[in-house]
Each structure stands twice: as structure tokens, then as C-alpha cells.
Design an enzyme around this catalytic site. Sequence first.
Site, PDB file in Angstrom:
ATOM      1  N   ILE A 170       0.811  -1.186   0.024  1.00 54.27           N
ATOM      2  CA  ILE A 170      -0.120   0.222   0.120  1.00 54.27           C
ATOM      3  C   ILE A 170       1.062   1.359   0.037  1.00 54.27           C
ATOM      4  O   ILE A 170       1.983   1.294   0.355  1.00 54.27           O
ATOM      5  CB  ILE A 170      -1.132   0.038   1.229  1.00 54.27           C
ATOM      6  CG1 ILE A 170      -0.302  -0.169   2.794  1.00 54.27           C
ATOM      7  CG2 ILE A 170      -2.221  -1.136   1.037  1.00 54.27           C
ATOM      8  CD1 ILE A 170      -1.114   0.023   3.659  1.00 54.27           C
ATOM      9  N   TRP A 172       1.275   5.565   0.754  1.00 58.06           N
ATOM     10  CA  TRP A 172       1.026   6.698   1.862  1.00 58.06           C
ATOM     11  C   TRP A 172      -0.169   7.543   2.136  1.00 58.06           C
ATOM     12  O   TRP A 172      -0.501   8.140   2.877  1.00 58.06           O
ATOM     13  CB  TRP A 172       2.154   7.430   2.177  1.00 58.06           C
ATOM     14  CG  TRP A 172       2.871   7.834   0.929  1.00 58.06           C
ATOM     15  CD1 TRP A 172       3.814   7.492   0.010  1.00 58.06           C
ATOM     16  CD2 TRP A 172       2.446   9.316   0.241  1.00 58.06           C
ATOM     17  NE1 TRP A 172       4.075   8.395  -0.831  1.00 58.06           N
ATOM     18  CE2 TRP A 172       3.252   9.311  -0.962  1.00 58.06           C
ATOM     19  CE3 TRP A 172       1.348  10.144   0.628  1.00 58.06           C
ATOM     20  CZ2 TRP A 172       2.966  10.432  -1.795  1.00 58.06           C
ATOM     21  CZ3 TRP A 172       1.430  11.268  -0.232  1.00 58.06           C
ATOM     22  CH2 TRP A 172       2.071  11.401  -1.435  1.00 58.06           C
ATOM     23  N   LYS A 196       2.203  -4.832   3.397  1.00 54.49           N
ATOM     24  CA  LYS A 196       3.520  -4.176   3.552  1.00 54.49           C
ATOM     25  C   LYS A 196       3.009  -2.616   3.527  1.00 54.49           C
ATOM     26  O   LYS A 196       2.532  -2.218   2.541  1.00 54.49           O
ATOM     27  CB  LYS A 196       4.471  -4.424   2.474  1.00 54.49           C
ATOM     28  CG  LYS A 196       5.942  -4.226   2.824  1.00 54.49           C
ATOM     29  CD  LYS A 196       6.403  -2.718   2.882  1.00 54.49           C
ATOM     30  CE  LYS A 196       6.475  -2.321   1.552  1.00 54.49           C
ATOM     31  NZ  LYS A 196       6.667  -0.753   1.710  1.00 54.49           N
ATOM     32  N   GLU A 270      -3.181  -0.975  -8.820  1.00 54.29           N
ATOM     33  CA  GLU A 270      -3.880   0.590  -8.935  1.00 54.29           C
ATOM     34  C   GLU A 270      -2.986   1.451  -8.739  1.00 54.29           C
ATOM     35  O   GLU A 270      -2.125   1.511  -7.835  1.00 54.29           O
ATOM     36  CB  GLU A 270      -4.824   0.564  -7.426  1.00 54.29           C
ATOM     37  CG  GLU A 270      -6.016  -0.389  -7.290  1.00 54.29           C
ATOM     38  CD  GLU A 270      -7.126  -0.164  -8.462  1.00 54.29           C
ATOM     39  OE1 GLU A 270      -7.088   0.881  -8.974  1.00 54.29           O
ATOM     40  OE2 GLU A 270      -7.922  -1.305  -8.637  1.00 54.29           O
ATOM     41  N   CYS A 305      -4.571   9.730  -6.898  1.00 54.80           N
ATOM     42  CA  CYS A 305      -4.362   9.416  -8.052  1.00 54.80           C
ATOM     43  C   CYS A 305      -5.681   9.913  -8.762  1.00 54.80           C
ATOM     44  O   CYS A 305      -5.780   9.830 -10.006  1.00 54.80           O
ATOM     45  CB  CYS A 305      -4.341   7.684  -8.231  1.00 54.80           C
ATOM     46  SG  CYS A 305      -5.116   6.787  -7.029  1.00 54.80           S
ATOM     47  N   ASP A 351      10.903  14.612   0.007  1.00 53.12           N
ATOM     48  CA  ASP A 351      11.258  14.021  -1.215  1.00 53.12           C
ATOM     49  C   ASP A 351      10.011  14.450  -2.572  1.00 53.12           C
ATOM     50  O   ASP A 351      10.307  15.065  -3.477  1.00 53.12           O
ATOM     51  CB  ASP A 351      10.982  12.561  -1.624  1.00 53.12           C
ATOM     52  CG  ASP A 351      12.634  12.012  -0.951  1.00 53.12           C
ATOM     53  OD1 ASP A 351      13.595  12.892  -0.713  1.00 53.12           O
ATOM     54  OD2 ASP A 351      12.933  10.748  -0.991  1.00 53.12           O
ATOM     55  N   GLN A 352       8.577  14.178  -1.779  1.00 54.27           N
ATOM     56  CA  GLN A 352       7.629  14.566  -2.636  1.00 54.27           C
ATOM     57  C   GLN A 352       7.512  16.175  -2.641  1.00 54.27           C
ATOM     58  O   GLN A 352       6.985  16.742  -3.658  1.00 54.27           O
ATOM     59  CB  GLN A 352       6.262  13.856  -1.836  1.00 54.27           C
ATOM     60  CG  GLN A 352       5.209  13.796  -2.555  1.00 54.27           C
ATOM     61  CD  GLN A 352       5.395  12.643  -3.886  1.00 54.27           C
ATOM     62  OE1 GLN A 352       6.287  12.059  -3.865  1.00 54.27           O
ATOM     63  NE2 GLN A 352       4.626  13.086  -4.891  1.00 54.27           N
ATOM     64  N   GLU A 407       1.828  12.977 -13.634  1.00 50.08           N
ATOM     65  CA  GLU A 407       1.162  12.926 -12.341  1.00 50.08           C
ATOM     66  C   GLU A 407       1.994  13.691 -11.512  1.00 50.08           C
ATOM     67  O   GLU A 407       3.147  13.392 -11.333  1.00 50.08           O
ATOM     68  CB  GLU A 407       0.916  11.702 -12.110  1.00 50.08           C
ATOM     69  CG  GLU A 407       0.007  11.618 -10.646  1.00 50.08           C
ATOM     70  CD  GLU A 407      -0.398  10.172 -10.079  1.00 50.08           C
ATOM     71  OE1 GLU A 407       0.675   9.389 -10.406  1.00 50.08           O
ATOM     72  OE2 GLU A 407      -1.517   9.785  -9.927  1.00 50.08           O
TER      73      GLU A 407
HETATM   74  P1  ADP Z   1       4.568   6.289  -4.107  1.00 54.56           P
HETATM   75  O1  ADP Z   1       5.242   7.089  -5.221  1.00 54.56           O
HETATM   76  O2  ADP Z   1       3.285   6.693  -3.974  1.00 54.56           O
HETATM   77  O3  ADP Z   1       5.492   6.229  -3.050  1.00 54.56           O
HETATM   78  P2  ADP Z   1       5.451   3.618  -4.759  1.00 54.56           P
HETATM   79  O4  ADP Z   1       4.902   2.906  -6.005  1.00 54.56           O
HETATM   80  O5  ADP Z   1       6.945   4.407  -4.852  1.00 54.56           O
HETATM   81  O6  ADP Z   1       4.431   4.823  -4.525  1.00 54.56           O
HETATM   82  O7  ADP Z   1       5.252   2.937  -3.541  1.00 54.56           O
HETATM   83  C1  ADP Z   1       3.891   2.126  -3.198  1.00 54.56           C
HETATM   84  C2  ADP Z   1       4.333   1.295  -2.378  1.00 54.56           C
HETATM   85  O8  ADP Z   1       5.273   0.213  -3.033  1.00 54.56           O
HETATM   86  C3  ADP Z   1       5.340   1.420  -0.989  1.00 54.56           C
HETATM   87  O9  ADP Z   1       4.791   0.584   0.049  1.00 54.56           O
HETATM   88  C4  ADP Z   1       6.541   1.124  -1.364  1.00 54.56           C
HETATM   89  O10 ADP Z   1       7.226   0.567  -0.259  1.00 54.56           O
HETATM   90  C5  ADP Z   1       6.584  -0.346  -2.133  1.00 54.56           C
HETATM   91  N1  ADP Z   1       7.500  -0.497  -3.221  1.00 54.56           N
HETATM   92  C6  ADP Z   1       8.571   0.318  -3.634  1.00 54.56           C
HETATM   93  N2  ADP Z   1       9.307  -0.538  -4.344  1.00 54.56           N
HETATM   94  C7  ADP Z   1       8.819  -1.862  -4.346  1.00 54.56           C
HETATM   95  C8  ADP Z   1       9.292  -2.924  -5.217  1.00 54.56           C
HETATM   96  N3  ADP Z   1      10.405  -2.834  -5.838  1.00 54.56           N
HETATM   97  N4  ADP Z   1       8.435  -4.125  -4.815  1.00 54.56           N
HETATM   98  C9  ADP Z   1       7.538  -3.850  -3.975  1.00 54.56           C
HETATM   99  N5  ADP Z   1       7.092  -3.034  -3.421  1.00 54.56           N
HETATM  100  C10 ADP Z   1       7.620  -1.774  -3.388  1.00 54.56           C
END
Ligand code: ADP
Length: 505
Positions: A170, A172, A196, A270, A305, A351-352, A407
Site C-alpha cells: 500500500i 501513503w 507491507k 491500482e 491518483c 522528497d515529494q 502525474e
Molecule cells: P509512491 O510514489 O506513492 O510512494 P511507490 O510505488 O513508490 O509509490 O510505493 C508504493 C508502495 O510500493 C510502497 O509501500 C513502497 O514501499 C512499495 N514498493 C516500492 N518499491 C517496491 C518494489 N520494488 N517491490 C515491491 N514494493 C515496492
Amino acid sequence: MPDTITAGRTPTSPTLDEKALARALSGHHLIGGQLVPAASGKTFPVVNPATAEEVATAALGDAADVDRAVSVAAAAQKEWAKVPARKRGELVGACAKAIAEHVEELGRLIALETGKALRTESRVEANVVADIFAFYGGLGSELKGETVPFHPDVLSMTVREPLGVVGAIIPWNVPMLLMALKVAPALVAGNAVVVKSAEEAPLAVLRICEILNRILPPGLFNMLSGFGPECGAPLVEHPKVRKVTFTGSVEVGRIVGQAAAKKIVPVTLELGGKSPMIVFADADLEKTVMGAITSMRFTRQGQSCTAASRIYVHEKIFDAFVSSLAAKVDAMVMGDPLDEKTDIGTIISADQFAKVKGFIDEGLATKGATGRACSAMPSDPALKKGLFIQPHIFTGLTRDSRLVREEIFGPVTVLFPFSDWQQVLAEANDSEYGLAASVWTNNLKVGLRMAHALEAGLVQINQNLVVQANLSYGGIKSSGLGKEASLEAMLEHFMHKKTIMVNMA
Ligand code: ADP
């Protein structure tokens, strides 16, 4: 006697002391019904984005924690699948009641770790979570199969069965809600779940997991915190994880989708969006401007989103629309997320913040473009390190600008005038994304024509509500794969259909 809250000792009844609760949850996963530290003993900081203070730590998960959680979940799932479906639903319904009792607590905790305003966002999210669990709790007896007219002497039927352990990842921005959309249907369908959480927002989802573990059998719902490559990837790749459900960026969605394909397990993705809002000249101006504010999720700093980040307005009302929108956003109060007066909280992380600022600076530097900064920055010295960004409304950008195509996931929207419905339709569809869209008009014929032609998983006419438990939700194109919410999402994405034939001749 109220519970005392000390490190590692969380209260059993709801608390309004979000800081003490954050400290008590610090450094833990939840595995097998217990709050436990990471196998490595390592943690990482959780920061309040409104003050830059460290409010807690989170367990730094890795493959060892994933393996422990998945093994426990796999054992629990075998027993859970034997529980009658309606009884499973009843327990999930009891979870809804428990969450409803903790709405205020969860709202405060999520506001603390994400900077989302309590009144306009965080409390609302906690209420929706309770609603999602209540909705799915009532669906236990709907996991039906079919009988198929194959031959008079052969009884042919399908039955639906759970998939096993579901690995859920998921983000944040609305972590409690997006977690609920995965966990509630997965459990009712007879699966176990390992979630996770997002590295920026691990606390409120951990607290929900703890509350629910007082009701559910241990091991059925487990929560890990940690980073994507070290904790998310091993979860997706674990051989005992038989379904992957992910919400996050397109970039990571591709990685997750590939890992699931390698194992040949079903995956729901998603992902992002660049959702168009199209306003015709006959739309009710006041209502539509208010609709643009909710559609853009300005109260969440645009971190959604489905944010209406491209707004096309008929040229006859364009100027009036832009001035009214700017004036209304200007009147919104940006400030302490926990203050009831606050409409708009903070961006999630440094970062964001830098990423969104980069888009804004690029827009402001574009020749011919105008970017109106709305709403005042908070004056409270306690918030001087807070990640506040003024909402920006851009006009005069060209269609190939990064602000129009990518985005941003921040409080930035771009507006364009249009005169012709075919032209605006083509522009709206000219995007790699296809998550959501809205059309604003009092002419139903026009609205429906657009709704059918727009390339999006969800189109709303004269409203732009957030996800509803009983309506299926999910994007097309790069916005994702599969649906969430609704009965169909549970049946199609958390169960498989087995065909059984009985020869009675
Ligand atoms: P955002 O840009 O909204 O932070 P991300 O796609 O980077 O979106 O992160 C969404 C979720 O995916 C977070 O829980 C992040 O820890 C997890 N995540 C990031 N990289 C990986 C990966 N290689 N495999 C699985 N989960 C990941």
C-alpha cells in the site's frame, strides 16, 4: 482506570494521545497476532511532516520478516478457509465496529504521520475504513458459484475458493482506506493477508491491524513495515504468496506485475492517474467550482491518483470559472493538521515536496503561463519546518508541458478553455492514464455521450466522490489492472472458481 501508554505497550481502549500511541507502536511489525520487532532489530524514523519532528520509529522489515509473516499467514489461512463464509463475514463485521470505536484515535494518528488535515481528510478516511469493513462483513453468503446445464445425468457446477495468502502493498496517501479495500474482501473470501505498509505512513495501519487482531484468529492479518526493494519485493516474490495486490506508482507497478507474472499468480494493480474534469457552459458554476475543489483533493494537498489535475472549461465560462476557483481556494485554511479549523495539511515528505516544487517552478518559468498561488502559508512558528505548499492553479500552459502530461501528486491543477466537445474529448483521452474522469453539464445527453467515450475506469457526471465500498473502482491503460471495492472485486480478484462435475448415470 485509563490504560497507561508506554513504549511497546499500546492501550486496549481508544486514546486521543496520538503522540504517546505513536511511541508505543514504535519499532514493531504485527505477526501472528503479536507486535514484534524486525528480525534484524533495525528501525527507521517516522516523521511528522507538519513539524519535521520524529514521532516514532518503524520496524525495518526484510526478507526474514516476510518469510515469518507469510508462513504464519499460510498456517492460519488453512483453518480460516474452513470457517463458514457467513461466520467469516460476521467477524469482519465485528472489525468494522471496532474500527468505528477508534475513528477519532485513528484520525489523529494518521494526521500525525501524514500531515493530512483531521477534519477534512483524516477523520473522514477512518470513517470510510469502518464502512468498507461493514460492507464486506455483510457479503459472506454471497460467495456463490453456479450450476451449469451440461447434461441431464451430469451435475456440473462451479464453487468459489480462496486463493491462500494475499500479499498487499500500500502507499501513503490514503493508507488506511487502501489497505481496507484489500484486507476486508480478502478475509471474507477466506484468505490470509500480509500487508507491507508505506515507509512514510506505517503507524495507523499497524494500529488497525492490532485492533483487528483482537477479533480475528492470530496470523490471519499481518502487517510489516519497511522499504520497497527490501520488504515489498520479497513479499511479492514469496512462493507462498498466491495473490498480489498493489497500489502505488506506475513504475513500481510494472516491477510488481512482472514479479507476479514470473510466479504466475494473479495481480491487481491500482496505479497513477491524470484525471480530466470537463465543464460545459451550461453547468451550474458555483456547484462545479466547489466540485473542482473536491475533485482536485486540495484538502489532501492534491495527493490523490484521482485528482482532477486537468480541468477543461468551456470558453464561455472559462474566465469566471478560473477567478471563482482561485478565490475559493484562496479562502481555504492551510495549517496544523490536528487543528479543527484547518482545511489543508501538508505534503507527505521532503522528497515529494521537492518533486512538487519542481513542477511548480517549471510551470511558473513557462512563457505565456500563469500560475496563481492560493491560500496563505501558515504563520504558526511551530510549523515553520512543515511541508506546506500553496495550491497552484495554472492557465496558459501548452499541451505538451510536463504539468499537463505527468502525474504531479501535489496541489497543482492546469486549466484549459475549449469550444468543441470532440476536441476536448480527444484531449482528455490523450494521456497514458485512464483512472477517472468527471463531466459537468445539465444536459444528460452530452454527459452520457462523454461518459461512454472517455477512456477511464470511473466517470462521474456532476460529482466526483471518493471510492465507495460497493462500487467497483480501477483504471485502464497505465492506471492499472483489475478492480477494487464492490462484490465483484472480491469474487473476481480474491477467489478462484473451481469446476466440479458429478456423473450420476
Ligand atoms: P509512491 O510514489 O506513492 O510512494 P511507490 O510505488 O513508490 O509509490 O510505493 C508504493 C508502495 O510500493 C510502497 O509501500 C513502497 O514501499 C512499495 N514498493 C516500492 N518499491 C517496491 C518494489 N520494488 N517491490 C515491491 N514494493 C515496492
